[in-house]
Design an enzyme around this catalytic site. Structure first.
Site, PDB file in Angstrom:
ATOM      1  N   ASP A  95       0.856  -1.192   0.000  1.00  0.00           N
ATOM      2  CA  ASP A  95       0.000   0.000   0.000  1.00  0.00           C
ATOM      3  C   ASP A  95       0.896   1.247   0.000  1.00  0.00           C
ATOM      4  O   ASP A  95       2.099   1.159   0.217  1.00  0.00           O
ATOM      5  CB  ASP A  95      -0.887  -0.050   1.256  1.00  0.00           C
ATOM      6  CG  ASP A  95      -1.929   1.048   1.265  1.00  0.00           C
ATOM      7  OD1 ASP A  95      -2.278   1.555   0.183  1.00  0.00           O
ATOM      8  OD2 ASP A  95      -2.382   1.417   2.366  1.00  0.00           O
ATOM      9  N   GLU A  98       2.548   4.818  -4.132  1.00  0.00           N
ATOM     10  CA  GLU A  98       2.540   5.770  -5.267  1.00  0.00           C
ATOM     11  C   GLU A  98       3.880   6.491  -5.388  1.00  0.00           C
ATOM     12  O   GLU A  98       4.228   6.802  -6.538  1.00  0.00           O
ATOM     13  CB  GLU A  98       1.390   6.774  -5.088  1.00  0.00           C
ATOM     14  CG  GLU A  98       0.008   6.146  -5.194  1.00  0.00           C
ATOM     15  CD  GLU A  98      -0.372   5.300  -3.986  1.00  0.00           C
ATOM     16  OE1 GLU A  98       0.134   5.602  -2.891  1.00  0.00           O
ATOM     17  OE2 GLU A  98      -1.139   4.341  -4.140  1.00  0.00           O
ATOM     18  N   ASP A 127      -9.144   3.568  -1.935  1.00  0.00           N
ATOM     19  CA  ASP A 127     -10.085   3.981  -0.890  1.00  0.00           C
ATOM     20  C   ASP A 127     -11.413   4.477  -1.452  1.00  0.00           C
ATOM     21  O   ASP A 127     -11.712   5.673  -1.453  1.00  0.00           O
ATOM     22  CB  ASP A 127      -9.437   5.068  -0.031  1.00  0.00           C
ATOM     23  CG  ASP A 127      -8.239   4.526   0.723  1.00  0.00           C
ATOM     24  OD1 ASP A 127      -8.086   3.282   0.769  1.00  0.00           O
ATOM     25  OD2 ASP A 127      -7.458   5.324   1.258  1.00  0.00           O
TER      26      ASP A 127
HETATM   27  C1  GLC Z   1      -4.740   3.341   2.881  1.00  0.00           C
HETATM   28  C2  GLC Z   1      -5.225   2.114   2.135  1.00  0.00           C
HETATM   29  C3  GLC Z   1      -6.234   1.369   2.969  1.00  0.00           C
HETATM   30  C4  GLC Z   1      -5.624   1.032   4.314  1.00  0.00           C
HETATM   31  C5  GLC Z   1      -5.118   2.276   5.010  1.00  0.00           C
HETATM   32  C6  GLC Z   1      -4.362   1.964   6.292  1.00  0.00           C
HETATM   33  O1  GLC Z   1      -5.766   4.255   3.025  1.00  0.00           O
HETATM   34  O2  GLC Z   1      -5.741   2.443   0.885  1.00  0.00           O
HETATM   35  O3  GLC Z   1      -6.674   0.232   2.311  1.00  0.00           O
HETATM   36  O4  GLC Z   1      -6.563   0.399   5.104  1.00  0.00           O
HETATM   37  O5  GLC Z   1      -4.241   2.976   4.152  1.00  0.00           O
HETATM   38  O6  GLC Z   1      -3.278   1.168   6.056  1.00  0.00           O
END
Ligand code: GLC
Length: 791
Positions: free
Chosen positions: A405, A408, A482
């Site tokens: 995650d 980017e 998200d």
């Molecule tokens: C980001 C991710 C989400 C995750 C959060 C905490 O917002 O897109 O899926 O739960 O970070 O790690």
């Protein structure tokens, strides 16, 4: 500032675009094997054939193009020497499948197929650049052009009249039609015109823009720097384009079977006890489950490659206990490494010079979950290897799946990312973050996937990623970030996933139920119905919002949600067969109807229904308090999956669908295999049931694929391909089953055949006549069933 009234401040005038310079006339050209090099008044062009149906065109204003490629490209040019003809005012460059006409005064390149079908026609603006290094390429837009692909984008299926920016961006909110830079950048699209398709892949990693909107008869693609570097894919069907695109950027490996099951996530399951309780609830309630995701709270102060010892005292035991129950653990791993002199990973990164830096040697620090953090410079192979090997921390615990995650990379600042002035080392070929931003996540994916693969001794790793670039399918499944628990976001997920599939990313899905905001029982039920048929199937929700486990909204909803998770498992043999095909052809599992019916205009912007393979239409209900919807069925005969009622295609139907019903239609003339409902995907099917949907006068066939579901043995042929051929004659049905490949022995004890809409017939199985006593006729459902022991 963009989301305040400052956005419309009267003094906030847009900068005038600086003047583009045309590349000018051709001065000179020469051919060298696959390549044609052209020197123009103001620029250099190289044309290189990769296959007879794929040509690359590269323009650099200042020098002969280097012909380097981004990490997206895996293809080496095949031996294709085009025939070049020099005419007075133009050149023609011709392969067996493509014909380029290159006007000399000034240079303009147009591509046709060998039947002179125009594919990509440069208009009077052609290729140009400005003094800031921006490059742009203009093409004619035909009134009948429809555009698809562009990776992960909001909005409807057809991207005509859209303008998209490619810049990997962490967008917590909003995801709406005008939010066009999301987490993935796939600078590629397919054009469908008069039922035929071709593609363009613009392999430029700078921020790029595709403008299919500003002019009625022109589209353009441009980038902030670098070369104009694009590939024309000749098609001519949409499937051909996908095969060509994934030949360039790579095919998806077959995922481990467990990754195709149901995944449960939450930001966050915070303790070992909570995780165990969650797993037990699934087991008690008999709801299948293949994976539990651990979000950032599992870590010690959000330090990657650690567990918080208080909350997770014995992760190894936890992972192993869960695995014994058929449940895998998938921890999140972000790129940000906490700045902490006492943290081993940070020490290694500093001492080994592994983090992203400015040109003057300062490390770039940015604020993410752990606070001030440094970011590995994945553009260096040594850094990727280091990061990959670090995953031994997880594999030693028995973990086989990783969730990447914030790659980017996301940073909590105004620009939302790393300073574009950071200079990546890029194995000695220094490049700024401005140039490599869009590939940072792809490099991280490469590091993680290869690291995991080398550590798992022959087992297939699973990787889920948020950011990516063209080629991401080689390493990871993609979830669409998200989203929110809005009906609108449920609707949006259909075209988004279809376009991801059309962009090579066949293994994709949204957070089922919606990530942020509060879901409801009805929304979760409808979303789970849809999720049961998305290639990737994970329920995830955010901190402080309504809980979203299947039972969170009471019994009524739980039973519907359970039914559809179970349905996913029943359909796994078919889905797995389709995934295997995708790994060979690039043609996505979940696909828009136009892919199968490119001549049917009703399908061109059909955004609220999709196909699984070539024979199944899924039409989820996407609105609250609604028990019906319009479904478009293309020409042909279709069976309602639930009732067997037959529908004539080529028209729209109003279909009743109470909350318990996901409308599913099966094309007459097809076969769909079902497996057992089971607690997790790796539990072997004891029985495979082939549903046969006859179509008058048509012979049917299907090849079921299977393998061990967890190793790479399939690459050495350890698989089974079971051919089912079904031939309908007057009053008799002949079914032949043959093993095409049989180096893998499945556990199936019996094969069942259920022939729909057939009650009286002579049935021959592999040549022998079945006795009536072996057949079951059901007059109510109008089906004939028989079973055969499988050895
Ligand atoms: C980001 C991710 C989400 C995750 C959060 C905490 O917002 O897109 O899926 O739960 O970070 O790690």
């Amino acid at each position: 500032m963009e989301d305040t009234s400052f956005a419309i401040h009267p003094g906030n005038k847009k900068e005038m675009p600086s003047q583009y310079q045309d590349i000018g006339n051709i001065n000179n050209f020469k051919q060298e094997e696959n390549d044609v090099h052209i020197i123009c008044e103001r620029g250099y062009v190289t044309i290189r054939f990769y296959r007879h149906d794929i040509v690359r065109i590269v323009m650099n204003p200042f020098a002969t193009p280097s012909m380097q490629s981004s990490l997206a490209l895996v293809k080496q040019p095949e031996d294709v020497i085009p025939v070049v003809q020099d005419m007075q005012n133009a050149l023609t460059v011709v392969s067996d499948e493509l014909k380029l006409t290159i006007d000399k005064y000034p240079l303009r390149i147009s591509a046709y197929d060998v039947n002179d079908r125009p594919l990509v026609i440069e208009n009077d603006k052609g290729m140009a650049f400005n003094e800031k290094g921006k490059v742009i390429c203009f093409k004619e837009m035909n009134p009948d052009d429809h555009f698809y692909g562009f990776g992960e984008k909001a909005g409807f299926l057809d991207k005509r009249d859209e303008k998209y920016t490619m810049w990997n961006t962490d967008v917590y909110a909003p995801h709406n039609p005008e939010t066009n830079a999301l987490y993935q950048s796939i600078p590629y699209f397919m054009t469908l015109r008069d039922g035929q398709a071709h593609g363009i892949f613009f392999d430029n990693t700078f921020k790029s823009v595709f403008d299919m909107k500003s002019k009625a008869d022109e589209y353009s693609f441009s980038a902030e720097g670098g070369d104009i570097d694009y590939y024309i894919l000749a098609g001519r069907t949409p499937k051909d384009v996908l095969e060509q695109y994934t030949d360039l950027t790579g095919k998806m490996p077959i995922p481990p079977k467990w990754a195709l099951g149901y995944h449960q996530s939450r930001y966050s399951y915070k303790t070992e006890a909570e995780v165990r309780e969650l797993a037990d609830s699934f087991i008690e309630k008999g709801i299948p489950l293949d994976a539990i995701h651990l979000d950032i709270h599992y870590m010690d102060g959000y330090r990657v490659f650690t567990f918080d010892n208080d909350r997770f005292p014995d992760p190894k035991k936890l992972v192993q206990d869960l695995k014994e129950k058929g449940i895998r653990t998938v921890p999140i791993v972000d790129p940000g490494v906490k700045e902490d002199p006492e943290y081993g990973l940070y020490q290694e990164g500093i001492l080994g010079d592994l983090f992203c830096k400015y040109l003057d040697g300062r490390i770039f620090f940015g604020d993410v979950w752990p606070g001030n953090s440094a970011f590995p410079d994945f553009t260096n192979q040594a850094v990727r290897r280091w990061w990959g090997q670090k995953h031994q921390f997880y594999t030693d615990l028995g973990i086989e799946g990783i969730w990447n995650d914030m790659n980017e990379p996301a940073v909590f600042n105004e620009t939302k990312t790393m300073d574009v002035k950071v200079m990546h080392n890029n194995d000695g070929d220094l490049k700024t973050h401005r140039e490599l931003h869009n590939v940072y996540g792809l490099y991280m994916g490469e590091a993680t996937y290869h690291g995991m693969k080398s550590l798992l001794s022959g087992h297939r790793p699973f990787l889920l990623t948020r950011a990516g670039y063209a080629g991401v399918q080689r390493y990871a499944a993609v979830w669409t970030g998200d989203n929110r628990s809005f009906w609108e976001h449920l609707s949006m997920a259909l075209p988004m996933c279809m376009n991801l599939g059309l962009s090579g990313v066949a293994f994709a899905g949204p957070d089922v139920g919606g990530f942020a905001h509060d879901s409801s029982g009805e929304l979760l039920a409808r979303w789970t119905q849809f999720g049961a048929f998305t290639p990737y199937f994970r329920n995830h929700s955010a901190l402080d919002f309504a809980r979203q486990e299947p039972w969170s909204f009471g019994d009524k909803y739980e039973s519907i949600i359970k039914k559809y998770i179970e349905l996913r498992y029943k359909w796994l043999p078919h889905l797995y067969t389709l995934f295997q095909k995708t790994s060979e052809t690039g043609i996505p599992v979940m696909r828009p109807l136009f892919m199968e019916y490119p001549q049917d205009e009703n399908t061109y912007n059909l955004s609220d229904q999709f196909m699984i393979g070539s024979t199944v239409i899924i039409a989820p209900v996407l609105k609250p308090d609604t028990n019906h919807r319009v479904v478009y069925l293309p020409k042909g005969q279709w069976y309602d999956y639930w009732t067997d009622r037959q529908y004539e295609g080529g028209q729209h139907w109003l279909i009743e669908a109470n909350l318990d019903t996901l409308p599913i239609f099966i094309k007459a003339g097809s076969i769909v295999p079902h497996g057992d409902i089971k607690s997790s995907a790796n539990v072997a099917d004891q029985q495979i049931k082939f549903h046969i949907y006859p179509s008058t006068g048509e012979d049917l066939s299907y090849t079921l694929y299977d393998d061990d579901g967890e190793t790479f043995g399939y690459q050495d042929g350890l698989s089974i391909g079971l051919d089912i051929d079904c031939c309908f004659e007057e009053n008799s049905v002949k079914i032949d089953v043959n093993k095409r490949i049989d180096r893998f022995q499945p556990a199936w004890k019996e094969l069942l055949f259920e022939i729909h809409q057939l009650t009286i017939a002579n049935i021959f199985y592999n040549g022998s006549h079945m006795n009536e006593s072996e057949l079951t006729f059901d007059n109510k459902t109008n089906t004939t069933t028989f079973r055969i022991a499988h050895r």
